[in-house]
Design a protein around this motif. Structure first.
Motif, PDB file in Angstrom:
ATOM      1  N   TYR A 317       0.836  -1.203   0.000  1.00 35.72           N
ATOM      2  CA  TYR A 317       0.000   0.000   0.000  1.00 35.72           C
ATOM      3  C   TYR A 317       0.872   1.255   0.000  1.00 35.72           C
ATOM      4  CZ  TYR A 317      -3.081   3.653   1.820  1.00 35.72           C
ATOM      5  OH  TYR A 317      -3.771   4.841   2.000  1.00 35.72           O
ATOM      6  N   ILE A 318       1.889   1.270   0.845  1.00 34.77           N
ATOM      7  CA  ILE A 318       2.761   2.439   0.942  1.00 34.77           C
ATOM      8  C   ILE A 318       3.539   2.650  -0.350  1.00 34.77           C
ATOM      9  CG2 ILE A 318       4.790   3.359   2.119  1.00 34.77           C
ATOM     10  CD1 ILE A 318       2.120   3.625   3.643  1.00 34.77           C
ATOM     11  N   ALA A 319       3.991   1.563  -0.984  1.00 33.26           N
ATOM     12  CA  ALA A 319       4.716   1.692  -2.259  1.00 33.26           C
ATOM     13  C   ALA A 319       3.842   2.369  -3.308  1.00 33.26           C
ATOM     14  CB  ALA A 319       5.167   0.314  -2.741  1.00 33.26           C
ATOM     15  N   CYS A 320       2.558   2.019  -3.346  1.00 40.28           N
ATOM     16  CA  CYS A 320       1.628   2.658  -4.280  1.00 40.28           C
ATOM     17  C   CYS A 320       1.446   4.139  -3.944  1.00 40.28           C
ATOM     18  CB  CYS A 320       0.275   1.944  -4.251  1.00 40.28           C
ATOM     19  SG  CYS A 320       0.280   0.299  -5.006  1.00 40.28           S
ATOM     20  N   GLN A 321       1.381   4.449  -2.665  1.00 37.91           N
ATOM     21  CA  GLN A 321       1.214   5.843  -2.261  1.00 37.91           C
ATOM     22  C   GLN A 321       2.444   6.678  -2.604  1.00 37.91           C
ATOM     23  OE1 GLN A 321      -1.201   7.607  -1.356  1.00 37.91           O
ATOM     24  NE2 GLN A 321      -2.753   6.361  -0.339  1.00 37.91           N
ATOM     25  N   VAL A 322       3.641   6.118  -2.430  1.00 38.65           N
ATOM     26  CA  VAL A 322       4.862   6.849  -2.780  1.00 38.65           C
ATOM     27  C   VAL A 322       4.909   7.106  -4.277  1.00 38.65           C
ATOM     28  CG1 VAL A 322       7.385   6.769  -2.838  1.00 38.65           C
ATOM     29  CG2 VAL A 322       6.164   5.933  -0.820  1.00 38.65           C
ATOM     30  N   ARG A 323       4.604   6.082  -5.054  1.00 34.68           N
ATOM     31  CA  ARG A 323       4.629   6.222  -6.510  1.00 34.68           C
ATOM     32  C   ARG A 323       3.644   7.291  -6.964  1.00 34.68           C
ATOM     33  NH1 ARG A 323       3.278   6.440 -12.036  1.00 34.68           N
ATOM     34  NH2 ARG A 323       5.037   5.549 -13.159  1.00 34.68           N
ATOM     35  N   PHE A 324       2.452   7.296  -6.354  1.00 34.50           N
ATOM     36  CA  PHE A 324       1.446   8.291  -6.710  1.00 34.50           C
ATOM     37  C   PHE A 324       1.891   9.692  -6.307  1.00 34.50           C
ATOM     38  CE2 PHE A 324      -2.293  10.876  -5.834  1.00 34.50           C
ATOM     39  CZ  PHE A 324      -3.003  10.736  -7.004  1.00 34.50           C
ATOM     40  N   ALA A 325       2.519   9.832  -5.137  1.00 32.93           N
ATOM     41  CA  ALA A 325       2.958  11.148  -4.668  1.00 32.93           C
ATOM     42  C   ALA A 325       4.034  11.740  -5.576  1.00 32.93           C
ATOM     43  CB  ALA A 325       3.482  11.041  -3.240  1.00 32.93           C
ATOM     44  N   LEU A 326       4.858  10.881  -6.175  1.00 34.19           N
ATOM     45  CA  LEU A 326       5.917  11.359  -7.070  1.00 34.19           C
ATOM     46  C   LEU A 326       5.411  11.630  -8.486  1.00 34.19           C
ATOM     47  CD1 LEU A 326       8.742   8.894  -5.963  1.00 34.19           C
ATOM     48  CD2 LEU A 326       8.676  11.365  -5.497  1.00 34.19           C
ATOM     49  N   SER A 327       4.220  11.136  -8.801  1.00 36.92           N
ATOM     50  CA  SER A 327       3.671  11.308 -10.149  1.00 36.92           C
ATOM     51  C   SER A 327       3.029  12.687 -10.295  1.00 36.92           C
ATOM     52  CB  SER A 327       2.630  10.227 -10.437  1.00 36.92           C
ATOM     53  OG  SER A 327       1.415  10.514  -9.743  1.00 36.92           O
ATOM     54  N   ALA A 328       2.614  12.991 -11.518  1.00 37.97           N
ATOM     55  CA  ALA A 328       1.959  14.274 -11.787  1.00 37.97           C
ATOM     56  C   ALA A 328       0.445  14.152 -11.770  1.00 37.97           C
ATOM     57  CB  ALA A 328       2.425  14.813 -13.146  1.00 37.97           C
ATOM     58  N   VAL A 329      -0.067  12.979 -11.497  1.00 28.92           N
ATOM     59  CA  VAL A 329      -1.515  12.759 -11.471  1.00 28.92           C
ATOM     60  C   VAL A 329      -2.091  13.396 -10.207  1.00 28.92           C
ATOM     61  CG1 VAL A 329      -3.342  11.019 -11.446  1.00 28.92           C
ATOM     62  CG2 VAL A 329      -1.272  10.638 -12.781  1.00 28.92           C
ATOM     63  N   THR A 330      -3.195  14.105 -10.343  1.00 26.02           N
ATOM     64  CA  THR A 330      -3.744  14.861  -9.214  1.00 26.02           C
ATOM     65  C   THR A 330      -4.861  14.132  -8.470  1.00 26.02           C
ATOM     66  OG1 THR A 330      -5.240  16.003 -10.748  1.00 26.02           O
ATOM     67  CG2 THR A 330      -3.142  17.075 -10.233  1.00 26.02           C
ATOM     68  N   SER A 331      -5.486  13.145  -9.084  1.00 23.59           N
ATOM     69  CA  SER A 331      -6.544  12.389  -8.400  1.00 23.59           C
ATOM     70  C   SER A 331      -6.271  10.898  -8.556  1.00 23.59           C
ATOM     71  CB  SER A 331      -7.928  12.739  -8.960  1.00 23.59           C
ATOM     72  OG  SER A 331      -8.005  12.455 -10.335  1.00 23.59           O
ATOM     73  N   TRP A 332      -6.638  10.149  -7.527  1.00 21.71           N
ATOM     74  CA  TRP A 332      -6.303   8.731  -7.505  1.00 21.71           C
ATOM     75  C   TRP A 332      -6.931   7.980  -8.669  1.00 21.71           C
ATOM     76  CZ3 TRP A 332      -2.923   5.801  -4.894  1.00 21.71           C
ATOM     77  CH2 TRP A 332      -3.050   4.401  -5.005  1.00 21.71           C
ATOM     78  N   ARG A 333      -6.118   7.135  -9.290  1.00 17.64           N
ATOM     79  CA  ARG A 333      -6.610   6.257 -10.356  1.00 17.64           C
ATOM     80  C   ARG A 333      -5.777   4.983 -10.345  1.00 17.64           C
ATOM     81  NH1 ARG A 333      -4.941  10.009 -15.441  1.00 17.64           N
ATOM     82  NH2 ARG A 333      -6.158  11.467 -14.165  1.00 17.64           N
ATOM     83  N   SER A 334      -6.352   3.912 -10.839  1.00 12.18           N
ATOM     84  CA  SER A 334      -5.642   2.633 -10.806  1.00 12.18           C
ATOM     85  C   SER A 334      -4.657   2.481 -11.962  1.00 12.18           C
ATOM     86  CB  SER A 334      -6.646   1.473 -10.829  1.00 12.18           C
ATOM     87  OG  SER A 334      -7.456   1.533 -11.985  1.00 12.18           O
ATOM     88  N   VAL A 335      -4.772   3.301 -13.010  1.00  5.31           N
ATOM     89  CA  VAL A 335      -3.857   3.231 -14.154  1.00  5.31           C
ATOM     90  C   VAL A 335      -3.342   4.637 -14.454  1.00  5.31           C
ATOM     91  CG1 VAL A 335      -3.595   2.673 -16.600  1.00  5.31           C
ATOM     92  CG2 VAL A 335      -5.033   1.228 -15.135  1.00  5.31           C
ATOM     93  N   ASP A 336      -2.022   4.752 -14.586  1.00  4.78           N
ATOM     94  CA  ASP A 336      -1.380   6.017 -14.942  1.00  4.78           C
ATOM     95  C   ASP A 336      -0.528   5.769 -16.173  1.00  4.78           C
ATOM     96  OD1 ASP A 336      -0.021   8.394 -15.126  1.00  4.78           O
ATOM     97  OD2 ASP A 336       1.189   8.100 -13.323  1.00  4.78           O
TER      98      ASP A 336
END
Length: 412
Positions: A317-336
């Motif tokens: 779960y934390i690995a997904c959160q770190v990856r999302f925080a470093l990305s440019a996506v502004t809202s949660w989604r399962s595919v980037d």
């Protein structure tokens, strides 16, 4: 007959000094007795009715308060589900797989096995779940599941919002990128920012190469980033050994920082060097009982679900959160883009839960022990074997005293 009637009327009408007739005397006595036995005013009767109604209302409100406390308890417990049990599967899916195994026979797929492990994790996380669900009626059961879902869906968004600023602060402090990450704006993150790009870069590629950096940014053949590559932020010192990709995996500094920020407190993530001592958790749990002003203090996730060890699914779960925080996506989604978070989470879970052999299982166990020390310190006596406890001085002294006492008894 007319004369008799007239005499009766005259007799009733008021002789001059005669005693009252028997009928009148009886009525007067009944009224006096009634008045003597139950003196009551209209105002007093109304007050009693009001008091009775207020008592009934208090009972009803008390019942609602108990029900509300139950519902709030389920919501609070549900906050652990996405973080610890399953980031993408619902409770109903986990229960359904467990029920299916009792009703059907046949081969079990890897996905089904993962669901079943998720159900077992659910029972370990919410230890009351199995017993409660067997005792509830349908309406109470449905309401409980609704509250768990409500609790489960909130924390993911809360964590992404909190981590947007925290991760920016940590990256700016460690890498000092130019321009610096804006804690409120994610549009300039991902591979456009040199520090974020370094952390998100696949381990098999070298971010220091200008050719590779340009290839990743332009998404050229051989440089497209997918969930089939481990990003470098997962690794200790953000460096992977291509000849031994397991070495240092899941020991990245920012991974530990985010874990502690989510599961214990943001303040505990400031210093992750060495093993944790759990002081922040103990201090918060003491304050959480009640502050001096009587206000409730927010509890950590670990306190709510009595979590004492780091688990595989919480790391995923934390690995997904770190990856999302470093990305440019502004809202949660399962595919980037080409990166699938569901598959990324699944890959990490399977690394821990489906090792290929006993030697790999031992390495996984050591890694989880390392994580538990980092987050909780050495506070858990449950990790000490019974043989080790028996040889400790407190227990050794107890044995020695008994032996001396037995020897003295035998000599007497």
């Amino acid at each position: 007959m007319a004369h008799v009637g007239q005499a009766e009327v005259e007799g009733n009408g008021g002789g001059s000094g005669n005693a009252p007739c028997p009928i009148q005397s009886t009525q007067s006595t009944q009224l006096e007795e009634a008045s003597t036995d139950a003196p009551s005013s209209r105002a007093a009767r109304q007050m009693r009715k009001i008091a009775q109604l207020e008592g009934k209302l208090e009972i009803l409100e008390s019942g609602h308060a108990v029900k509300d406390r139950k519902m709030n308890h389920y919501v609070a417990q549900g906050r652990a589900i996405r973080r610890v049990v399953s980031l993408f599967d619902n409770v109903e899916d986990l229960m359904g797989e467990n029920d299916r195994r009792y009703e059907e026979e046949g081969d079990i797929t890897i996905d089904q096995d993962r669901l079943q492990t998720g159900y077992i994790t659910l029972l370990h996380t919410l230890k009351w779940f199995e017993k409660k669900t067997s005792e509830m009626d349908y309406d109470e059961y449905s309401q409980m599941l609704k509250m768990l879902r409500q609790g489960a869906d909130g924390p993911r968004g809360d964590d992404t919002s909190k981590l947007k600023a925290l991760v920016a602060e940590w990256v700016n402090g460690e890498f000092k990128p130019d321009p610096r990450l804006d804690p409120d704006d994610k549009h300039c993150r991902r591979f456009a920012n040199d520090a974020c790009g370094r952390l998100l870069c696949p381990t098999e590629l070298d971010w220091n190469s200008a050719t590779i950096k340009a290839g990743i940014r332009n998404r050229t053949e051989g440089h497209i980033v997918t969930n089939l590559s481990f990003p470098t932020f997962l690794y200790e010192k953000y460096t992977a050994n291509v000849d031994n990709l397991e070495e240092g995996l899941f020991k990245g500094k920012i991974l530990v920082q985010v874990y502690k920020a989510v599961f214990t407190s943001p303040s505990s993530a400031r210093d992750i060097e060495g093993d944790g001592d759990g002081a922040d958790i103990i201090q918060n749990n003491r304050r959480a009982r009640r502050s001096s002003s009587g206000l409730k203090v927010k509890k950590h996730v670990t306190h709510i679900i009595k979590m004492r060890k780091v688990t595989p699914r919480s790391i995923a779960y934390i690995a997904c959160q770190v990856r999302f925080a470093l990305s440019a996506v502004t809202s949660w989604r399962s595919v980037d883009g080409n990166f699938d978070y569901v598959q990324f989470w699944t890959t990490i879970v399977d690394f821990f839960e489906r090792p290929p052999g006993r030697a790999a299982q031992r390495r996984v166990d050591r890694l989880l022990e390392w994580w538990t020390r980092k987050v909780f310190g050495h506070r858990g006596c449950e990790d000490i074997s019974e043989a080790s406890k028996a040889n400790m001085s407190v227990n050794a002294l107890a044995r020695q005293r008994m032996q001396l006492d037995d020897a003295s008894f035998d000599s007497d």
